[in-house]
Write a protein that holds these residues in place. Structure first.
Motif, short mmCIF file in Angstrom:
data_model
loop_
_atom_site.label_atom_id
_atom_site.label_comp_id
_atom_site.label_asym_id
_atom_site.label_seq_id
_atom_site.Cartn_x
_atom_site.Cartn_y
_atom_site.Cartn_z
N ASN A 41 0.81 -1.22 0.00
CA ASN A 41 0.00 0.00 0.00
C ASN A 41 0.85 1.26 0.00
O ASN A 41 0.33 2.34 -0.19
N ALA A 42 2.14 1.10 0.26
CA ALA A 42 3.03 2.26 0.27
C ALA A 42 3.48 2.56 -1.15
O ALA A 42 3.37 1.73 -2.05
N ALA A 43 3.97 3.78 -1.35
CA ALA A 43 4.51 4.14 -2.65
C ALA A 43 5.72 3.26 -2.94
O ALA A 43 6.54 3.02 -2.06
N PRO A 44 5.84 2.71 -4.15
CA PRO A 44 6.96 1.81 -4.45
C PRO A 44 8.29 2.52 -4.31
O PRO A 44 8.44 3.69 -4.66
N LYS A 45 9.26 1.81 -3.76
CA LYS A 45 10.59 2.36 -3.57
C LYS A 45 11.26 2.58 -4.92
O LYS A 45 11.25 1.71 -5.78
N THR A 46 11.83 3.74 -5.12
CA THR A 46 12.65 3.99 -6.30
C THR A 46 14.07 4.30 -5.84
O THR A 46 14.29 4.71 -4.69
N TYR A 47 15.02 4.11 -6.74
CA TYR A 47 16.43 4.27 -6.39
C TYR A 47 17.02 5.44 -7.16
O TYR A 47 17.04 5.44 -8.39
N SER A 52 21.30 -6.50 -16.94
CA SER A 52 21.41 -7.95 -16.73
C SER A 52 22.32 -8.31 -15.56
O SER A 52 22.20 -9.40 -15.00
N GLN A 53 23.24 -7.40 -15.19
CA GLN A 53 24.22 -7.75 -14.17
C GLN A 53 23.96 -7.09 -12.82
O GLN A 53 24.54 -7.51 -11.81
N ILE A 54 23.15 -6.06 -12.78
CA ILE A 54 22.81 -5.47 -11.48
C ILE A 54 21.73 -6.31 -10.82
O ILE A 54 20.66 -6.54 -11.40
N ASN A 55 22.00 -6.78 -9.63
CA ASN A 55 21.01 -7.57 -8.88
C ASN A 55 20.15 -6.62 -8.06
O ASN A 55 20.68 -5.92 -7.19
N PRO A 56 18.84 -6.58 -8.30
CA PRO A 56 17.99 -5.66 -7.54
C PRO A 56 18.11 -5.84 -6.03
O PRO A 56 17.95 -4.90 -5.26
N ASN A 57 18.44 -7.08 -5.60
CA ASN A 57 18.56 -7.34 -4.15
C ASN A 57 19.78 -6.67 -3.55
O ASN A 57 19.89 -6.58 -2.32
N SER A 58 20.71 -6.21 -4.41
CA SER A 58 21.91 -5.55 -3.89
C SER A 58 21.68 -4.06 -3.67
O SER A 58 22.53 -3.37 -3.11
N LEU A 59 20.52 -3.55 -4.11
CA LEU A 59 20.24 -2.14 -3.94
C LEU A 59 19.69 -1.86 -2.55
O LEU A 59 19.04 -2.72 -1.94
N ARG A 60 19.92 -0.65 -2.08
CA ARG A 60 19.53 -0.29 -0.71
C ARG A 60 18.02 -0.38 -0.55
O ARG A 60 17.25 0.10 -1.38
N ARG A 61 17.57 -1.00 0.53
CA ARG A 61 16.14 -1.15 0.81
C ARG A 61 15.61 0.00 1.66
O ARG A 61 16.36 0.57 2.44
#
Length: 270
Positions: free
Chosen positions: A30-36, A261-270
């Motif tokens: 329900n929150a606004a989606p996180k953007t980086y 293709s090589q950036i893993n979304p899980n490696s980005l700050r949460r």
């Protein structure tokens, strides 16, 4: 139906509705989606020199994996030092993603290519040897200092450093460019291989230094294989184009695809 049973059903329904509303209000969905927040630094390869800026790889990456391009400050001609003085100010503690393509101008790579096109093989070999000396002896210290400052300026960012493509595909033979009926530029197969070997050394040096700082390195060599400047399906502009030996639209797209293709979304700050 018994009135007491009906009352209990109504109370249960109200309770469930209240629970659903309270849970929904705290769920991430329900929150606004996180953007980086994404900042793109570097030289002409990152700036997209020769193509429309909308086709440069930072814009190819923009919007993917919720990465939102914030500051696109890469500029043609940038060296490691001018990147630090002119581009580093865009980074801060809110920066989530940084891409960097830099180092080629610090070793005067363009002068080597010109020497190999205009002069015989021995002159090319000497020029390549000189640039390789600069890569191994001088470039690591420049990059180490730069990466340290990048990390200090954007302490929580995921930093991605890209390499450079090999410029030639020797399998297609000599690269010959007629200038007039009596003159031409040419890179023999041997000269092409020497320059490609120097590009490999440049990429290895950038990779080693970047990874020592905890940064991700993205190699684009494989994506440009078979698409050098002398290929019938080149990903690089030719020597007579306005931006010689820079990625064309297809080349910039391949840079963007390599990053995606090589950036893993899980490696980005949460």
């Amino acid at each position: 139906m018994d009135s007491r049973v009906a009352g209990r059903i109504r109370l249960t329904a109200v309770a469930l509705s209240t629970f659903a509303l309270s849970v929904g209000s705290v769920l991430p969905g329900n929150a606004a989606p996180k953007t980086y927040d994404y900042d793109a630094l570097g030289d002409s390869f990152a700036a997209g020199t020769g193509v429309d800026p909308s086709q440069a790889y930072p814009n190819v990456l923009d919007g993917r994996m919720k990465i939102a391009l914030d500051d696109f400050v890469a500029v043609s001609g940038a060296t490691v030092q001018t990147m630090l003085t002119g581009q580093l100010g865009t980074l801060d503690e809110d920066t989530d993603v940084v891409t960097i393509t830099v180092g080629g101008n610090d070793i005067e790579w363009g002068q080597v290519v010109l020497a190999c096109l205009a002069r015989p093989d021995p002159v090319c070999a000497a020029a390549v040897a000189q640039v390789e000396q600069g890569i191994t002896a001088g470039l690591p210290a420049l990059l180490e200092a730069a990466y340290t400052q990048v990390r200090a300026a954007a302490p929580d960012a995921h930093v991605v450093v890209t390499g450079y493509p090999r410029l030639f595909s020797p399998e297609y033979g000599a690269y010959t460019v007629p200038l007039s009926p009596d003159s031409s530029l040419e890179a023999s197969v041997a000269e092409q291989q020497m320059m490609n070997d120097a590009a490999d050394l440049l990429n290895a040096t950038i990779r080693t230094t970047a990874e020592a700082h905890g940064f991700q390195f993205v190699d684009v060599t494989r994506r440009f294989k078979g698409h050098g400047v002398n290929s019938p399906d080149a990903y690089l502009f030719g020597v007579l184009d306005p931006a010689p030996f820079h990625p064309n639209v297809d080349g910039q797209h391949e840079y963007g695809v390599a990053l995606r293709s090589q950036i893993n979304p899980n490696s980005l700050r949460r």
